[in-house]
Design a protein around this motif. Sequence first.
Motif, PDB file in Angstrom:
ATOM      1  N   LYS A 133       0.968  -1.298  -0.510  1.00 17.11           N
ATOM      2  CA  LYS A 133      -0.024   0.012  -0.273  1.00 17.11           C
ATOM      3  C   LYS A 133       1.122   1.117  -0.074  1.00 17.11           C
ATOM      4  CE  LYS A 133      -3.930  -1.863   0.112  1.00 17.11           C
ATOM      5  NZ  LYS A 133      -4.999  -1.937  -1.187  1.00 17.11           N
ATOM      6  N   GLN A 134       2.538   1.325   0.116  1.00  9.31           N
ATOM      7  CA  GLN A 134       2.966   1.994  -0.041  1.00  9.31           C
ATOM      8  C   GLN A 134       2.942   3.336   0.953  1.00  9.31           C
ATOM      9  OE1 GLN A 134       3.724   4.138  -3.575  1.00  9.31           O
ATOM     10  NE2 GLN A 134       2.186   2.430  -5.040  1.00  9.31           N
ATOM     11  N   SER A 135       3.165   2.607   2.428  1.00  9.33           N
ATOM     12  CA  SER A 135       2.474   3.012   3.778  1.00  9.33           C
ATOM     13  C   SER A 135       3.655   3.615   4.320  1.00  9.33           C
ATOM     14  CB  SER A 135       1.534   2.872   3.965  1.00  9.33           C
ATOM     15  OG  SER A 135       0.996   1.282   4.795  1.00  9.33           O
ATOM     16  N   LEU A 136       4.964   1.976   3.662  1.00 11.83           N
ATOM     17  CA  LEU A 136       6.070   2.534   4.531  1.00 11.83           C
ATOM     18  C   LEU A 136       7.414   1.980   4.237  1.00 11.83           C
ATOM     19  CD1 LEU A 136       7.231  -0.758   4.095  1.00 11.83           C
ATOM     20  CD2 LEU A 136       5.705  -1.431   6.212  1.00 11.83           C
ATOM     21  N   ALA A 137       8.974   3.090   4.516  1.00 11.97           N
ATOM     22  CA  ALA A 137       9.859   2.650   3.580  1.00 11.97           C
ATOM     23  C   ALA A 137      10.837   1.604   4.136  1.00 11.97           C
ATOM     24  CB  ALA A 137      10.436   3.997   4.732  1.00 11.97           C
ATOM     25  N   TRP A 138      11.113   0.941   2.796  1.00 11.02           N
ATOM     26  CA  TRP A 138      11.532   0.221   2.779  1.00 11.02           C
ATOM     27  C   TRP A 138      12.932  -0.140   1.685  1.00 11.02           C
ATOM     28  CZ3 TRP A 138      11.499  -3.554  -1.184  1.00 11.02           C
ATOM     29  CH2 TRP A 138      10.348  -3.478  -2.074  1.00 11.02           C
ATOM     30  N   THR A 230       7.720   7.007  -4.184  1.00 11.71           N
ATOM     31  CA  THR A 230       6.951   8.066  -2.871  1.00 11.71           C
ATOM     32  C   THR A 230       5.527   7.261  -2.662  1.00 11.71           C
ATOM     33  OG1 THR A 230       6.885   9.697  -4.654  1.00 11.71           O
ATOM     34  CG2 THR A 230       6.094  10.527  -3.426  1.00 11.71           C
ATOM     35  N   LEU A 231       6.169   7.402  -0.952  1.00 12.43           N
ATOM     36  CA  LEU A 231       4.816   6.602  -0.521  1.00 12.43           C
ATOM     37  C   LEU A 231       3.566   7.766  -0.155  1.00 12.43           C
ATOM     38  CD1 LEU A 231       7.443   5.616   2.844  1.00 12.43           C
ATOM     39  CD2 LEU A 231       6.665   4.119   0.546  1.00 12.43           C
ATOM     40  N   ILE A 232       2.027   7.165   0.293  1.00 13.26           N
ATOM     41  CA  ILE A 232       1.248   8.240   0.244  1.00 13.26           C
ATOM     42  C   ILE A 232       1.526   9.203   1.541  1.00 13.26           C
ATOM     43  CG2 ILE A 232      -0.129   6.083   0.118  1.00 13.26           C
ATOM     44  CD1 ILE A 232      -0.387   5.416   2.572  1.00 13.26           C
ATOM     45  N   ASN A 233       2.539   8.871   1.990  1.00 13.73           N
ATOM     46  CA  ASN A 233       2.317  10.243   2.804  1.00 13.73           C
ATOM     47  C   ASN A 233       4.027  11.630   2.458  1.00 13.73           C
ATOM     48  OD1 ASN A 233       5.451   9.278   3.504  1.00 13.73           O
ATOM     49  ND2 ASN A 233       5.303   9.019   5.272  1.00 13.73           N
ATOM     50  N   SER A 346       2.869  -9.249  -8.549  1.00  9.98           N
ATOM     51  CA  SER A 346       2.814  -8.040  -9.130  1.00  9.98           C
ATOM     52  C   SER A 346       2.386  -7.044  -8.341  1.00  9.98           C
ATOM     53  CB  SER A 346       1.955  -8.264  -9.818  1.00  9.98           C
ATOM     54  OG  SER A 346       0.689  -7.951  -9.826  1.00  9.98           O
ATOM     55  N   PHE A 347       3.296  -5.950  -8.670  1.00 14.00           N
ATOM     56  CA  PHE A 347       3.323  -4.764  -8.328  1.00 14.00           C
ATOM     57  C   PHE A 347       1.614  -3.889  -8.444  1.00 14.00           C
ATOM     58  CE2 PHE A 347       7.908  -5.568  -9.907  1.00 14.00           C
ATOM     59  CZ  PHE A 347       8.182  -5.888  -7.837  1.00 14.00           C
ATOM     60  N   ASP A 353      -4.155   3.830 -10.208  1.00 10.20           N
ATOM     61  CA  ASP A 353      -4.395   4.135  -8.705  1.00 10.20           C
ATOM     62  C   ASP A 353      -4.544   2.521  -7.993  1.00 10.20           C
ATOM     63  OD1 ASP A 353      -5.182   6.412  -8.917  1.00 10.20           O
ATOM     64  OD2 ASP A 353      -7.723   6.160  -9.897  1.00 10.20           O
ATOM     65  N   GLY A 354      -3.079   2.162  -7.865  1.00 12.09           N
ATOM     66  CA  GLY A 354      -3.219  -0.023  -7.685  1.00 12.09           C
ATOM     67  C   GLY A 354      -3.018   0.161  -6.234  1.00 12.09           C
ATOM     68  N   GLU A 355      -2.493   1.468  -5.696  1.00  7.49           N
ATOM     69  CA  GLU A 355      -2.189   0.809  -4.361  1.00  7.49           C
ATOM     70  C   GLU A 355      -3.699   1.033  -3.429  1.00  7.49           C
ATOM     71  OE1 GLU A 355      -1.516   4.857  -5.328  1.00  7.49           O
ATOM     72  OE2 GLU A 355      -1.159   3.930  -6.159  1.00  7.49           O
ATOM     73  N   LYS A 356      -4.454   1.744  -4.172  1.00 11.24           N
ATOM     74  CA  LYS A 356      -5.722   1.675  -4.025  1.00 11.24           C
ATOM     75  C   LYS A 356      -6.725   1.301  -3.570  1.00 11.24           C
ATOM     76  CE  LYS A 356      -5.865   6.957  -4.168  1.00 11.24           C
ATOM     77  NZ  LYS A 356      -6.564   7.802  -5.203  1.00 11.24           N
ATOM     78  N   LYS A 357      -6.188  -0.592  -4.224  1.00 11.66           N
ATOM     79  CA  LYS A 357      -6.825  -1.372  -4.786  1.00 11.66           C
ATOM     80  C   LYS A 357      -6.306  -3.039  -3.444  1.00 11.66           C
ATOM     81  CE  LYS A 357      -8.639  -0.017  -9.225  1.00 11.66           C
ATOM     82  NZ  LYS A 357      -8.023   0.128 -10.458  1.00 11.66           N
ATOM     83  N   THR A 358      -7.678  -4.102  -3.495  1.00  7.32           N
ATOM     84  CA  THR A 358      -7.106  -4.785  -2.744  1.00  7.32           C
ATOM     85  C   THR A 358      -6.421  -6.366  -3.897  1.00  7.32           C
ATOM     86  OG1 THR A 358      -9.025  -5.841  -3.449  1.00  7.32           O
ATOM     87  CG2 THR A 358      -8.966  -4.405  -1.380  1.00  7.32           C
TER      88      THR A 358
END
Length: 409
Positions: A133-138, A230-233, A346-347, A353-358
Amino acid sequence: MKEQLKYAEVLLKECLSLKKNQPLFVSVNIERYDFARIVSKLAYELGSNDVYIELVDPYERYNSLKYLSVQQLKKSPLWNRTKWNEYAKKDAAFLMLVSEMPGLMKDIPTDKVVVMNDFALKSRRTFNQARDKQSLAWCIAAVPTELWAKKIFPNEKDPVTALWKCIFKTCEINIDNPSEKLENKITTMAKRAKLLNKYHFKKLIYKNKLGTDFEVSLLEKSLWCTACQTLINGTRIVPNFPSEEIFTSPDMNSANGILYASKPLSYQDVIINDFYLKFKNGKVVEAYAKEGNETLQKLVKSCKNMNRLGELALVPYDSPISNLNMIFYETLFDENAACHVALGDSFPECIVDGEKKTKKELFNEGLNSCSNHVDFMIGTKDLQIVGITFDDKEIPIFENGNFSNYFDI
């Protein structure tokens, strides 16, 4: 020591954008605890309020696999990754310092290794979901071990130092301003990704003299991405370091033809070499390797949808890693020496808008969903890739192993 500190600085400042009061989770081979200490000290100096170091001992994992049943192994902390979930909930940054151990698991049944690695991946579900979900740094980077270094430099008196030097060279650490160099590379890759998205390709056709004759489709909403994310934050991270790739995820039902690997694949410390995969309507229908064939067969069947593609990546043959003319036996490096594809997951970022989907929603749209993701290299100095746009124009993407003049920056 000077180069190791510069390496740590690039990883924490540029790749993870570590923030003040942000926890840091470091996973590292036990042999490189010395480097983990450098990272830890620097993290505290940058303002981190919590550094956790997970020491990974491959030899202990080997012993457990050899003597314990799967049921016993699942109760062992060696294979449990729930600590990752704890730190994901803290909004920690994650630094995974990988090290290959070529051939270590060669006498362990492949099925057992696959089952336990799948178990380990599933045990860190919260981390996996936050990453997707691109909500953490790694960030994944590499550190040398004795076994890995000896595989590459069997005649060196100090193979570990030799491998450190190669890592610093490919990551362009041993220059005056590695951060500026990384910024320039990110800018160039972003411009090429923008061009690829502008052409709006619906199909890619791959051919080379090694035997690759392959085509695969993209989705109408497919996006090409780079190593910079770029993360969601709003935080910018570089998840793989080094990275030369521009990548996307294909229509999982569309792959047809044959792909020949151009470099060996080290999978779970077993070498798979001189191999090919044949696809029909998105699925692997035939696979063979002259070395490591049993592992290749098990890999393709290791989990649901592992026989479909999850990634297509473009890497110039004329790249810093490729120009070293050596095999690292570590996917992080070898995949950045040549174009590659990946079986498995996959990514989400590779579709609008893929990061907004399940995962289920993405799967229904045509992106593969799998508990594993394994890259293998297909790039050669004569690789040709032709893109067919949605308005049926043919655009040469790669000629003679590198980007065509359509993508000159």
